[in-house]
Design a protein around this motif. Structure first.
Motif, PDB file in Angstrom:
ATOM      1  N   CYS A 116       1.043  -0.940   0.019  1.00 25.69           N
ATOM      2  CA  CYS A 116       0.182   0.090   0.074  1.00 25.69           C
ATOM      3  C   CYS A 116       0.899   1.355  -0.174  1.00 25.69           C
ATOM      4  O   CYS A 116       2.096   1.109   0.829  1.00 25.69           O
ATOM      5  N   ILE A 123      -2.060  -5.645  -1.235  1.00 26.18           N
ATOM      6  CA  ILE A 123      -2.315  -4.555  -1.946  1.00 26.18           C
ATOM      7  C   ILE A 123      -3.540  -5.592  -2.877  1.00 26.18           C
ATOM      8  O   ILE A 123      -2.653  -6.585  -3.695  1.00 26.18           O
ATOM      9  N   CYS A 160      -6.708  -0.794  -0.422  1.00 26.93           N
ATOM     10  CA  CYS A 160      -5.664  -1.836   0.450  1.00 26.93           C
ATOM     11  C   CYS A 160      -6.996  -1.958   1.675  1.00 26.93           C
ATOM     12  O   CYS A 160      -7.863  -1.363   1.987  1.00 26.93           O
TER      13      CYS A 160
END
Ligand SMILES: [Zn+2]
Length: 170
Positions: free
Chosen positions: A7, A15, A25
């Motif tokens: 992220c 992610i 996320c």
């Protein structure tokens, strides 16, 4: 899309890409959209031929491309194309005529960008003097009828080729 593993906001791993363009996320709620990028291409025409660039770099090294490039933030299509023609060819040929658009994929530095290329035609009374920058190794005047699709650098050009051929027949 596998180019992001962490992220960008909180650094959490794992992610997720949910729809081909949105990164989510699960930890902090950060969302990032890789939207379709806008690009412009110039069809410089003279006596049934079109000016093609031989690309000097990847993607599409050694293959044929049309002058043009990505639209900058806050720029319109016409201004972007005029800028690209100045940068790539040192050419000022005024405003073009909108022809059509074609989706494209542009792989660069490990990321596959989705673009939408807008094509504009310029009717030229003669072959202009041009000065190439380092993105192209040559300029070739070719009829679209004499081009095999595998000589073209991008999917969008292969989509455009029949329409460019029809243009020369009209
Ligand atoms: Zn996060």
């Amino acid at each position: 899309m596998h180019w992001a593993r962490y992220c960008a906001a909180c650094g959490a791993p794992g992610i997720a890409c949910t729809d081909g363009r949105r990164l989510d996320c699960a930890r902090c709620g950060f969302e990032f959209y890789q939207n379709v990028a806008t690009a412009v291409s110039a069809v410089l025409r003279h006596q049934g031929q079109i000016a093609w660039l031989v690309r000097a770099r990847e993607p599409g090294l050694g293959l044929l491309d049309l002058p043009g490039g990505f639209v900058d933030p806050d720029e319109d299509l016409e201004a972007a194309l005029a800028r690209e023609l100045r940068e790539e060819l040192a050419l000022d040929v005024g405003r073009g005529r909108y022809l059509f658009s074609a989706p494209n994929h542009y792989p660069y530095a490990g990321v596959r960008y989705h673009t939408l290329d807008a094509y504009f035609a310029f009717e030229l009374g003669s072959r202009p003097q041009v000065s190439l920058n380092d993105e192209a190794r040559a300029l070739r005047w070719l009829s679209p009828h004499e081009i095999q699709p595998d000589r073209l650098a991008f999917d969008s050009l292969r989509t455009a080729l029949p329409q460019l051929q029809a243009l020369e027949n009209s």
